[in-house]
Design an enzyme around this catalytic site. Sequence first.
Site, PDB file in Angstrom:
ATOM      1  N   LYS A  72       0.818  -1.226   0.000  1.00 46.64           N
ATOM      2  CA  LYS A  72       0.000   0.000   0.000  1.00 46.64           C
ATOM      3  C   LYS A  72       0.848   1.271   0.000  1.00 46.64           C
ATOM      4  O   LYS A  72       0.338   2.350  -0.280  1.00 46.64           O
ATOM      5  CB  LYS A  72      -0.980   0.011   1.173  1.00 46.64           C
ATOM      6  CG  LYS A  72      -0.390   0.135   2.549  1.00 46.64           C
ATOM      7  CD  LYS A  72      -1.472   0.025   3.609  1.00 46.64           C
ATOM      8  CE  LYS A  72      -0.929   0.109   5.017  1.00 46.64           C
ATOM      9  NZ  LYS A  72      -0.371   1.420   5.374  1.00 46.64           N
ATOM     10  N   ASP A  73       2.153   1.143   0.271  1.00 49.53           N
ATOM     11  CA  ASP A  73       3.047   2.303   0.219  1.00 49.53           C
ATOM     12  C   ASP A  73       3.585   2.560  -1.191  1.00 49.53           C
ATOM     13  O   ASP A  73       4.243   3.577  -1.422  1.00 49.53           O
ATOM     14  CB  ASP A  73       4.247   2.105   1.162  1.00 49.53           C
ATOM     15  CG  ASP A  73       3.857   2.150   2.633  1.00 49.53           C
ATOM     16  OD1 ASP A  73       2.830   2.776   2.955  1.00 49.53           O
ATOM     17  OD2 ASP A  73       4.579   1.552   3.451  1.00 49.53           O
ATOM     18  N   THR A  94      -6.717   8.866  12.675  1.00 48.62           N
ATOM     19  CA  THR A  94      -6.200   8.172  11.501  1.00 48.62           C
ATOM     20  C   THR A  94      -5.256   9.105  10.757  1.00 48.62           C
ATOM     21  O   THR A  94      -5.441  10.327  10.777  1.00 48.62           O
ATOM     22  CB  THR A  94      -7.319   7.701  10.547  1.00 48.62           C
ATOM     23  OG1 THR A  94      -6.717   7.121   9.385  1.00 48.62           O
ATOM     24  CG2 THR A  94      -8.217   8.842  10.112  1.00 48.62           C
ATOM     25  N   SER A 141      -4.801   8.644   7.484  1.00 50.67           N
ATOM     26  CA  SER A 141      -5.138   8.388   6.085  1.00 50.67           C
ATOM     27  C   SER A 141      -6.339   9.201   5.619  1.00 50.67           C
ATOM     28  O   SER A 141      -7.412   9.138   6.225  1.00 50.67           O
ATOM     29  CB  SER A 141      -5.428   6.886   5.920  1.00 50.67           C
ATOM     30  OG  SER A 141      -6.193   6.619   4.782  1.00 50.67           O
ATOM     31  N   LEU A 142      -6.172   9.936   4.513  1.00 49.31           N
ATOM     32  CA  LEU A 142      -7.300  10.648   3.911  1.00 49.31           C
ATOM     33  C   LEU A 142      -8.378   9.667   3.459  1.00 49.31           C
ATOM     34  O   LEU A 142      -9.570   9.953   3.539  1.00 49.31           O
ATOM     35  CB  LEU A 142      -6.835  11.477   2.708  1.00 49.31           C
ATOM     36  CG  LEU A 142      -6.141  12.802   2.972  1.00 49.31           C
ATOM     37  CD1 LEU A 142      -5.739  13.454   1.649  1.00 49.31           C
ATOM     38  CD2 LEU A 142      -7.024  13.748   3.755  1.00 49.31           C
ATOM     39  N   ARG A 143      -7.937   8.524   2.934  1.00 46.92           N
ATOM     40  CA  ARG A 143      -8.888   7.499   2.479  1.00 46.92           C
ATOM     41  C   ARG A 143      -9.802   7.050   3.615  1.00 46.92           C
ATOM     42  O   ARG A 143     -11.028   6.980   3.468  1.00 46.92           O
ATOM     43  CB  ARG A 143      -8.101   6.302   1.918  1.00 46.92           C
ATOM     44  CG  ARG A 143      -8.966   5.089   1.576  1.00 46.92           C
ATOM     45  CD  ARG A 143      -8.088   3.871   1.273  1.00 46.92           C
ATOM     46  NE  ARG A 143      -7.244   3.499   2.397  1.00 46.92           N
ATOM     47  CZ  ARG A 143      -7.645   2.765   3.437  1.00 46.92           C
ATOM     48  NH1 ARG A 143      -8.888   2.329   3.493  1.00 46.92           N
ATOM     49  NH2 ARG A 143      -6.813   2.463   4.410  1.00 46.92           N
ATOM     50  N   ARG A 144      -9.201   6.735   4.762  1.00 48.99           N
ATOM     51  CA  ARG A 144     -10.003   6.306   5.908  1.00 48.99           C
ATOM     52  C   ARG A 144     -10.884   7.442   6.414  1.00 48.99           C
ATOM     53  O   ARG A 144     -12.062   7.251   6.695  1.00 48.99           O
ATOM     54  CB  ARG A 144      -9.080   5.814   7.037  1.00 48.99           C
ATOM     55  CG  ARG A 144      -8.366   4.515   6.726  1.00 48.99           C
ATOM     56  CD  ARG A 144      -7.358   4.177   7.808  1.00 48.99           C
ATOM     57  NE  ARG A 144      -6.611   2.960   7.469  1.00 48.99           N
ATOM     58  CZ  ARG A 144      -5.339   2.759   7.771  1.00 48.99           C
ATOM     59  NH1 ARG A 144      -4.638   3.704   8.407  1.00 48.99           N
ATOM     60  NH2 ARG A 144      -4.745   1.626   7.439  1.00 48.99           N
ATOM     61  N   ARG A 186       0.046   9.978  13.800  1.00 49.43           N
ATOM     62  CA  ARG A 186       1.207   9.336  13.161  1.00 49.43           C
ATOM     63  C   ARG A 186       1.968   8.554  14.209  1.00 49.43           C
ATOM     64  O   ARG A 186       1.697   8.631  15.389  1.00 49.43           O
ATOM     65  CB  ARG A 186       2.129  10.400  12.536  1.00 49.43           C
ATOM     66  CG  ARG A 186       1.566  11.130  11.320  1.00 49.43           C
ATOM     67  CD  ARG A 186       1.571  10.305  10.037  1.00 49.43           C
ATOM     68  NE  ARG A 186       2.839   9.653   9.752  1.00 49.43           N
ATOM     69  CZ  ARG A 186       3.887  10.234   9.183  1.00 49.43           C
ATOM     70  NH1 ARG A 186       3.837  11.506   8.835  1.00 49.43           N
ATOM     71  NH2 ARG A 186       4.996   9.541   8.941  1.00 49.43           N
ATOM     72  N   ASN A 208       4.426   4.705  15.035  1.00 52.72           N
ATOM     73  CA  ASN A 208       4.286   3.267  14.862  1.00 52.72           C
ATOM     74  C   ASN A 208       3.072   2.748  15.629  1.00 52.72           C
ATOM     75  O   ASN A 208       2.384   3.504  16.319  1.00 52.72           O
ATOM     76  CB  ASN A 208       5.578   2.538  15.266  1.00 52.72           C
ATOM     77  CG  ASN A 208       5.935   2.753  16.734  1.00 52.72           C
ATOM     78  OD1 ASN A 208       5.070   2.884  17.589  1.00 52.72           O
ATOM     79  ND2 ASN A 208       7.224   2.790  17.027  1.00 52.72           N
ATOM     80  N   THR A 214       3.002   3.386  19.420  1.00 54.85           N
ATOM     81  CA  THR A 214       2.804   4.808  19.718  1.00 54.85           C
ATOM     82  C   THR A 214       1.335   5.198  19.571  1.00 54.85           C
ATOM     83  O   THR A 214       0.761   5.891  20.425  1.00 54.85           O
ATOM     84  CB  THR A 214       3.666   5.677  18.775  1.00 54.85           C
ATOM     85  OG1 THR A 214       5.037   5.355  18.977  1.00 54.85           O
ATOM     86  CG2 THR A 214       3.450   7.156  19.040  1.00 54.85           C
ATOM     87  N   ARG A 215       0.708   4.730  18.504  1.00 58.30           N
ATOM     88  CA  ARG A 215      -0.700   5.077  18.267  1.00 58.30           C
ATOM     89  C   ARG A 215      -1.607   4.470  19.330  1.00 58.30           C
ATOM     90  O   ARG A 215      -2.534   5.128  19.811  1.00 58.30           O
ATOM     91  CB  ARG A 215      -1.121   4.609  16.868  1.00 58.30           C
ATOM     92  CG  ARG A 215      -0.360   5.301  15.761  1.00 58.30           C
ATOM     93  CD  ARG A 215      -0.931   4.956  14.396  1.00 58.30           C
ATOM     94  NE  ARG A 215       0.053   5.209  13.341  1.00 58.30           N
ATOM     95  CZ  ARG A 215      -0.238   5.286  12.064  1.00 58.30           C
ATOM     96  NH1 ARG A 215      -1.480   5.121  11.650  1.00 58.30           N
ATOM     97  NH2 ARG A 215       0.694   5.520  11.155  1.00 58.30           N
ATOM     98  N   CYS A 275      -1.581   9.498  -1.850  1.00 57.43           N
ATOM     99  CA  CYS A 275      -2.103   9.830  -0.523  1.00 57.43           C
ATOM    100  C   CYS A 275      -2.762  11.209  -0.509  1.00 57.43           C
ATOM    101  O   CYS A 275      -3.397  11.589   0.467  1.00 57.43           O
ATOM    102  CB  CYS A 275      -0.968   9.804   0.507  1.00 57.43           C
ATOM    103  SG  CYS A 275      -0.385   8.148   0.888  1.00 57.43           S
TER     104      CYS A 275
END
Length: 310
Positions: A82-83, A126, A128-131, A148, A150, A153-154, A241
């Site tokens: 996905k990257d 999140t 992600s713009l998609r999410r 943001r 890892n 961290t989230r 993105c």
Amino acid sequence: MKKNLYIGTRGSQLALWQANFIKSEIKCLFPEINVELKIIKTTGDRITDRPLAMVGGKGLFVKEIENALLSNDIDLAVHSMKDMPGHLPEGLIIGAIPKRENPFDVLISKDNSQLIDYKNGAKIGTSSLRRASQIKYIRPDLIIESIRGNLDTRIKKLKAGDYDAIVLAAAGLRRLGQDSEITEYLDETIMLPAVGQGALCIETRENDGDIAEIMKKLDHHDTRVCVTGERAFLKQIEGSCHIPVACFGKIEDGKVMLTAVVASVDGKELIKEHIISPLNKVKQSGQALADQVLAKGGKKILEQLNSNDG
């Protein structure tokens, strides 16, 4: 065949798991080969305080690794699919796509609530713009905030009370043995995943015949077919993105069902279309699906996004 192979990877916990997984697969299939990892820091790793869409989008986690591949410092690179941007640098190819992990997004909540349960104004994290756009389309009353870092961290930020829930990819949590944290799986009827989500990309040099046999053994046919269709959509629509775009393929009854979404950033507009494809025509079908989405209103959404960026 080479006796020593060097795998390029990012240094995050998940990236190292993925690279070590491929290392162990190669060692199992070809025990005579010595395999070592080379950790490469990417632009995406350096920038942790801003959403990816603000600083360049797709490609931020792969460019430096691709440069190492092109300069022969490494023999192959392991990425999260996905990257990967729709276009690869000249001279590089997707050598193998191993079997896909769970491709969907998941919700992790503080109080075990599901997405539908939250009251107006609940904070969902999140990056992600998609999410974000798909959540806003379903629940415009929720507040979406960027997050943001890892996985650990989230999750710590969630448990500290910074958010009511966070949305992550299922694959990373499952690979790192943290799937017990998952509250709800958001399947494609709720949130369409990113192109290639859950799949790994093993990137190689196009002219490197020494590792072609290895790649052939690591490639998973059904995953390759679905991801090829998804990436054909991405390339045709020129997604990144910067725009809320998604495509997901699954094989049913010997054919591929490709479903795609283009949405406005505020989630008020969302175009969702699908196409049924023969296995051997999936690339053309992905391109046709992109044209279908654009014709149904996606082009207008993308033009508005581009004008706002400008």
